[in-house]
Design a protein around this motif. Structure first.
Motif, PDB file in Angstrom:
ATOM      1  N   PHE A  18       0.921  -1.183   0.120  1.00 48.68           N
ATOM      2  CA  PHE A  18       0.074   0.300   0.230  1.00 48.68           C
ATOM      3  C   PHE A  18       0.778   1.114   0.028  1.00 48.68           C
ATOM      4  O   PHE A  18       0.274   2.339  -0.710  1.00 48.68           O
ATOM      5  N   LEU A  19       2.135   1.263   0.611  1.00 50.56           N
ATOM      6  CA  LEU A  19       3.204   2.889   1.223  1.00 50.56           C
ATOM      7  C   LEU A  19       3.870   2.464  -0.529  1.00 50.56           C
ATOM      8  O   LEU A  19       3.342   3.916  -1.065  1.00 50.56           O
ATOM      9  N   PHE A  20       4.118   1.527  -1.079  1.00 52.93           N
ATOM     10  CA  PHE A  20       4.181   1.593  -2.797  1.00 52.93           C
ATOM     11  C   PHE A  20       3.271   1.932  -3.339  1.00 52.93           C
ATOM     12  O   PHE A  20       4.095   2.943  -4.231  1.00 52.93           O
ATOM     13  N   TYR A  21       2.231   2.030  -3.273  1.00 56.25           N
ATOM     14  CA  TYR A  21       1.516   2.245  -4.162  1.00 56.25           C
ATOM     15  C   TYR A  21       1.234   3.567  -3.989  1.00 56.25           C
ATOM     16  O   TYR A  21       1.057   4.107  -4.858  1.00 56.25           O
ATOM     17  N   GLU A  22       0.947   4.133  -3.094  1.00 54.19           N
ATOM     18  CA  GLU A  22       0.403   5.399  -2.839  1.00 54.19           C
ATOM     19  C   GLU A  22       1.917   6.419  -3.085  1.00 54.19           C
ATOM     20  O   GLU A  22       1.993   7.863  -3.615  1.00 54.19           O
ATOM     21  N   LYS A  25       2.619   6.246  -6.931  1.00 58.00           N
ATOM     22  CA  LYS A  25       1.377   7.042  -7.825  1.00 58.00           C
ATOM     23  C   LYS A  25       1.010   8.342  -7.823  1.00 58.00           C
ATOM     24  O   LYS A  25       0.746   9.024  -8.293  1.00 58.00           O
ATOM     25  N   LYS A  26       1.821   8.961  -6.089  1.00 63.22           N
ATOM     26  CA  LYS A  26       2.291  10.802  -6.675  1.00 63.22           C
ATOM     27  C   LYS A  26       3.140  11.267  -7.581  1.00 63.22           C
ATOM     28  O   LYS A  26       2.834  12.051  -8.143  1.00 63.22           O
ATOM     29  N   ILE A  27       4.431  10.250  -7.814  1.00 65.40           N
ATOM     30  CA  ILE A  27       5.813  10.797  -8.769  1.00 65.40           C
ATOM     31  C   ILE A  27       4.689  10.581 -10.547  1.00 65.40           C
ATOM     32  O   ILE A  27       4.692  11.675 -11.443  1.00 65.40           O
ATOM     33  N   LEU A  28       4.073   9.406 -10.210  1.00 67.20           N
ATOM     34  CA  LEU A  28       3.470   9.140 -11.456  1.00 67.20           C
ATOM     35  C   LEU A  28       2.393  10.550 -11.819  1.00 67.20           C
ATOM     36  O   LEU A  28       2.200  10.464 -13.257  1.00 67.20           O
ATOM     37  N   GLN A  29       1.403  10.350 -11.474  1.00 63.93           N
ATOM     38  CA  GLN A  29       0.548  11.626 -11.280  1.00 63.93           C
ATOM     39  C   GLN A  29       1.158  12.545 -11.553  1.00 63.93           C
ATOM     40  O   GLN A  29       0.417  13.807 -12.613  1.00 63.93           O
ATOM     41  N   PHE A  44      -0.356   5.700 -16.930  1.00 67.60           N
ATOM     42  CA  PHE A  44       0.457   4.799 -16.309  1.00 67.60           C
ATOM     43  C   PHE A  44       0.142   3.754 -15.738  1.00 67.60           C
ATOM     44  O   PHE A  44      -1.093   3.763 -15.739  1.00 67.60           O
ATOM     45  N   GLU A  45       0.824   2.484 -15.727  1.00 64.14           N
ATOM     46  CA  GLU A  45      -0.402   1.405 -15.120  1.00 64.14           C
ATOM     47  C   GLU A  45       1.405   0.461 -14.164  1.00 64.14           C
ATOM     48  O   GLU A  45       2.321   0.596 -14.434  1.00 64.14           O
ATOM     49  N   PHE A  46       0.431   0.404 -13.495  1.00 68.01           N
ATOM     50  CA  PHE A  46       0.765  -0.817 -11.985  1.00 68.01           C
ATOM     51  C   PHE A  46       0.860  -2.433 -13.044  1.00 68.01           C
ATOM     52  O   PHE A  46      -0.282  -3.013 -12.796  1.00 68.01           O
ATOM     53  N   VAL A  47       1.791  -3.609 -12.226  1.00 67.43           N
ATOM     54  CA  VAL A  47       1.365  -4.752 -13.165  1.00 67.43           C
ATOM     55  C   VAL A  47       2.924  -5.309 -11.702  1.00 67.43           C
ATOM     56  O   VAL A  47       3.431  -5.259 -11.694  1.00 67.43           O
ATOM     57  N   PHE A  48       1.919  -5.760 -10.672  1.00 68.17           N
ATOM     58  CA  PHE A  48       2.390  -6.379  -9.619  1.00 68.17           C
ATOM     59  C   PHE A  48       2.212  -7.488  -9.598  1.00 68.17           C
ATOM     60  O   PHE A  48       1.094  -8.603 -10.941  1.00 68.17           O
ATOM     61  N   VAL A  49       3.347  -8.020  -9.665  1.00 67.16           N
ATOM     62  CA  VAL A  49       2.927  -9.563  -9.350  1.00 67.16           C
ATOM     63  C   VAL A  49       3.098 -10.674  -7.943  1.00 67.16           C
ATOM     64  O   VAL A  49       4.423 -10.369  -6.886  1.00 67.16           O
ATOM     65  N   ASP A  50       2.400 -10.816  -7.554  1.00 69.94           N
ATOM     66  CA  ASP A  50       2.066 -11.935  -6.524  1.00 69.94           C
ATOM     67  C   ASP A  50       2.956 -13.011  -6.701  1.00 69.94           C
ATOM     68  O   ASP A  50       2.164 -14.281  -7.102  1.00 69.94           O
ATOM     69  N   ASP A  51       4.144 -13.582  -6.035  1.00 67.18           N
ATOM     70  CA  ASP A  51       5.255 -14.767  -6.353  1.00 67.18           C
ATOM     71  C   ASP A  51       4.226 -15.296  -5.239  1.00 67.18           C
ATOM     72  O   ASP A  51       5.668 -16.086  -4.533  1.00 67.18           O
ATOM     73  N   GLY A  52       3.329 -16.005  -4.903  1.00 69.45           N
ATOM     74  CA  GLY A  52       3.301 -17.325  -4.572  1.00 69.45           C
ATOM     75  C   GLY A  52       2.941 -16.124  -2.461  1.00 69.45           C
ATOM     76  O   GLY A  52       3.810 -17.722  -1.988  1.00 69.45           O
TER      77      GLY A  52
END
Length: 316
Positions: A18-22, A25-29, A44-52
């Protein structure tokens, strides 16, 4: 002004995601709104990959994705490793520019505008980062990390920069080149320089994790370094062959010495203790050489099976 994709591999990062996203996103906005004069993007887009992950990382990604249509995620059926997560994230990204970042905020999002500027205005294909300090890192880990980069520099056929991070921003052309290397035994720090292209480096001081604990133990880092050496150098094989030849000549010289001593001085052959030491020493050399060859054969074995790099359990 084009789309920028942010690829983020995650493994047990429920506290940080959550901290990373917020923060990112501020910088990207600001880049999207034209508030940053250095570089601009259309979207812009985020592509998160949950590695199990075994914690609630996937739940966190679902929450973020449900409230932001620019957030996408992949979830593996089990832990396949960071290299597989990077490959999956790059494959899913659609942006004309693609950045790879860690979710723990050790990769400063504030560098993104400068990195994109280098690509958009200075003719670079990739903007890469490296740490110039290892502040707050365990001394033993720092020592062996530096030794690894020195060894890689001497053995590898591609330049591996000391302190290099996976944090990079690249063009689609660069990304496609990375994806074209479909090997199963992946070492991204070697793949990036192997594909070539024009790269600009950005230095920054080490940043502590914003939350959680590192998932890289000393043993995992050691195995990762072995993969890197084997994946991008055949010099260990040459070294084992040279040592074998030198050992043969050394043993012939020793045999000749014993014969001459017997002829001239008439001494019986002595030194059982030293003989045992020699036998043990050369047996160790043989086992080492076999071990080196075995590591290369194991990589060949993995490649020829052609198993997929990962299995997706959930995607959005």
């Amino acid at each position: 002004m084009k789309t920028l994709s942010i690829v983020v591999p995650c493994f047990n990062e429920e506290e940080a995601v959550f901290l990373f996203y917020e923060e990112t996103k501020k910088i990207l906005q600001k880049m999207k709104n034209g508030e940053n004069e250095k570089s601009k993007i259309e979207s812009f887009e985020f592509v998160f990959v949950d590695d199990g992950s075994s914690d609630k990382t996937l739940d966190a990604l679902r929450q973020i994705s449900n409230k932001d249509e620019n957030v996408h995620y992949l979830s593996f059926s089990r832990n396949f490793g960071k290299e597989a997560a990077l490959f999956a994230g790059l494959s899913k990204s659609d942006g004309e520019y693609v950045a790879v970042m860690d979710a723990d905020l050790q990769d400063p999002p504030s560098l993104l505008p400068e990195m994109l500027f280098a690509i958009q205005n200075e003719g670079y294909d990739c903007a890469a980062t490296r740490r110039v300090t290892r502040k707050n890192e365990p001394p033993v880990r720092s020592f062996f990390a530096r030794r690894f980069y020195k060894i890689m520099g001497k053995l590898s056929n591609v330049p591996v920069v000391d302190g290099a991070r996976d944090f990079r921003l690249m063009t689609k052309k660069f990304k496609d080149a990375v994806l074209s290397l479909s090997e199963r035994n992946r070492f991204t720090k070697g793949i990036f320089p192997w594909v070539g292209f024009k790269t600009k480096w950005f230095d920054y001081e080490n940043v502590e994790r914003v939350a959680g604990k590192t998932k890289w133990s000393f043993w995992k880092l050691f195995l990762y370094s072995i993969d890197g050496i084997i994946g991008f150098s055949t010099k260990p094989l040459v070294f084992s062959a040279v040592v074998g030849v030198v050992s043969i000549f050394a043993s012939l010289a020793l045999i000749l010495f014993i014969i001459i001593r017997r002829i001239i001085f008439g001494d019986p052959v002595q030194g059982w203790a030293s003989l045992v030491c020699f036998i043990t020493f050369f047996a160790g050399l043989q086992l080492t050489a076999l071990g080196i060859v075995g590591l290369y054969i194991s990589k060949i074995y993995t490649e020829v099976k052609q198993r997929p790099l990962y299995v997706i359990q959930e995607e959005k």
